[in-house]
Each structure stands twice: as C-alpha cells, then as structure tokens.
Design an enzyme around this catalytic site. Structure first.
Site, PDB file in Angstrom:
ATOM      1  CE1 TYR A  65       6.464   8.041  11.290  1.00 51.32           C
ATOM      2  CE2 TYR A  65       6.615  10.329  11.258  1.00 51.32           C
ATOM      3  CZ  TYR A  65       6.268   9.137  10.717  1.00 51.32           C
ATOM      4  OH  TYR A  65       6.338   8.989   9.366  1.00 51.32           O
ATOM      5  CE  LYS A  72       9.378   7.126   9.738  1.00 49.65           C
ATOM      6  NZ  LYS A  72       9.429   6.055   8.668  1.00 49.65           N
ATOM      7  CB  CYS A  87       7.920   1.656   2.490  1.00 45.77           C
ATOM      8  SG  CYS A  87       8.667   2.781   1.050  1.00 45.77           S
ATOM      9  CB  SER A 134      -0.944   0.057   1.239  1.00 45.48           C
ATOM     10  OG  SER A 134      -0.179   0.214   2.478  1.00 45.48           O
ATOM     11  CG  ASP A 171       2.672  -5.116   3.691  1.00 48.75           C
ATOM     12  OD1 ASP A 171       1.975  -5.210   4.302  1.00 48.75           O
ATOM     13  OD2 ASP A 171       2.873  -4.168   3.005  1.00 48.75           O
TER      14      ASP A 171
END
Length: 264
Positions: A167, A171, A85, A16, A37
């Site tokens: 987050y 990141k 990802c 996705s 995934d």
C-alpha cells in the site's frame, strides 16, 4: 476552472466513503456526476440521490474502464473533472513469521503485483483514459484549460507502516505519477494533482467504533488537531477547490490533521 452548471465529472469509488462525499460535492456545485464502482446497489442509490448516473466499472479491467467513460460521456458529455478514489490491494509484511512452518514466509510477488495493479496501474489507467477525452475537447477558459484529474494517494505514501509495503509503496507511486503526467499534459491544458488523506471516518473505519471503542478513541487521540478522524466532506471540500483553482497543478496535498504515522 469555473464550475459551470451541467459540467461533467467522473468519480471512481463514488459509492462510498471519500468518493461518495466528493460525488455529492460535485453535484451540489451543479455538475453532472458519473459514479464508477463495483457496488451496484450502493452506486445506483447514491447516483439517484445526487441526480447522477451509475456505471459498473472494474478499475482492474481496461475494457471496463473504457466502457465506463464512454457511457458517462454519452450521458453527460466530456468530463472536465475526474476524481479517482477506487483501489484494490492486499496486505502483509515483506517477511512474516509462519508459526506452523516455524520459519519466515515472504510476501508473494503475486500479492505485491495485485496491489500494484489495483493502486498504481489503475490510477494511470483511469487518468490516461480521461485525459485522452479531455485533450480532444474545447478549452473551458482563457487559460486553455480542458480538464482536471485528481488522484487519491495516502499519508502512507510518506509514512508507510509495518505491513504496508504494498500500500505504502504503490501510493507513493501514485504521487510519483503527478508531476510527469502534469508535464505530459500541460500543452493540452490538463492539470493533475493528488491528495494524501490521513485517517478518515469512512465506513471501514466507522465499523471500529462499535467493535473496538478503545482503539477508536486511540485513533482519534492520535491526530494532533483536530482530535478526531477526518470527515469525508473535508476531503470533498479539498478536491472541489483543486478542481476550481486553475493554478493548482502537479501538487500532492496531505490532508491529515498534522498526523505523522508511527511504524505501527
């Protein structure tokens, strides 16, 4: 790296959003794509649509990731491009007000550790396992290049907002992997880069379009130019160019329409 027909690529989170668009872009360029995934139905469907393979891979589990790479290599040969990802995280402020207790409540260390595992550790896991395979492959060009690893960070790495302590910091850690890892792998001809997407029209964000039209309009208006959310295909275009351009190494790209995130 010249993308030759039949070269192999691995895309985590390829069922996705940004990963899905990137998997299609790699396939359109002639690559054999393995999608990693945990969404079996969507992953199988997209893999079939692009002529690739799907592998159920949990990025939080070392054995699962190793098995995924082994299966992908058995199907397509050694991957020359890996795009990571996928992620897992939680959300919360360092201290939040607990109305029932009438006191501040600390974001638990366990919640922070979960995000660190799902973002930062998983990025290292995927990149290092892929690099080990690439290092043992023959070079693909006169520069001695053996592969390219692309990690997904976020503009939150630089503009972390309220409630993004997990987050944003993790990141930022993904960006922090890039230079030392690229230097670690330079003698093997393996490049490492990251992309920091801004606000993109992924399925998660698109759900807001119907649920909260005013917020959707506000988000689009917040982007300096163009006045809209990014398209996953624009992310895919960048990662394909990173893979193709051998001189791009140890770089962190913002892809954000010039947005700078406010505190909230």
């Amino acid at each position: 790296m010249k993308i030759e027909a039949g070269m192999a690529a691995v895309v985590t989170g390829g069922a996705s959003g940004l990963g899905k668009a990137s998997a299609k872009a790699f396939a359109d360029a002639g690559m054999k794509v393995a999608i990693f995934d945990i969404n079996d139905e969507a992953g199988e469907e997209h893999a079939a649509a692009i002529g690739g393979t799907f592998h159920h891979v949990d990025i939080m589990d070392e054995a699962s990731v190793e098995a995924g790479f082994a299966a992908a290599r058995a199907a397509h040969g050694q991957e020359r491009v890996t795009l990571h990802c996928a992620m897992a995280s939680k959300r919360g402020k360092t201290l939040g007000w607990d109305k029932e207790a009438g006191a501040y409540k600390r974001l638990s260390t366990d919640d922070y550790a979960f995000g660190a595992q799902g973002i930062l550790v998983a990025s290292y896991r995927v990149a290092s396992i892929s690099a080990l395979g690439m290092a043992n492959a023959d070079p693909v060009n006169d520069d001695g290049e053996r592969g390219c690893i692309i990690l997904t960070a976020s503009v939150a790495a630089q503009d972390g907002q309220i409630g993004q302590v997990i987050y944003g910091s993790c990141k930022a850690g993904v960006n922090g992997l890039v230079l030392p890892m690229a230097r670690d792998l330079m003698d093997m001809g393996i490049r490492v880069n990251s992309v920091m997407p801004g606000i993109f029209a992924t399925p998660l964000m698109l759900g807001m379009k119907d649920r909260n039209p005013p917020m959707w309009a506000q988000l689009n208006a917040s982007v300096p130019f163009p006045k809209r959310l990014g398209e996953p295909e624009e992310f895919a275009s960048l990662v394909l160019e990173i893979a193709r351009n051998t001189y791009i190494n140890a770089h962190q790209f913002r892809l954000d329409g010039a947005i700078r995130m406010p505190p909230k």
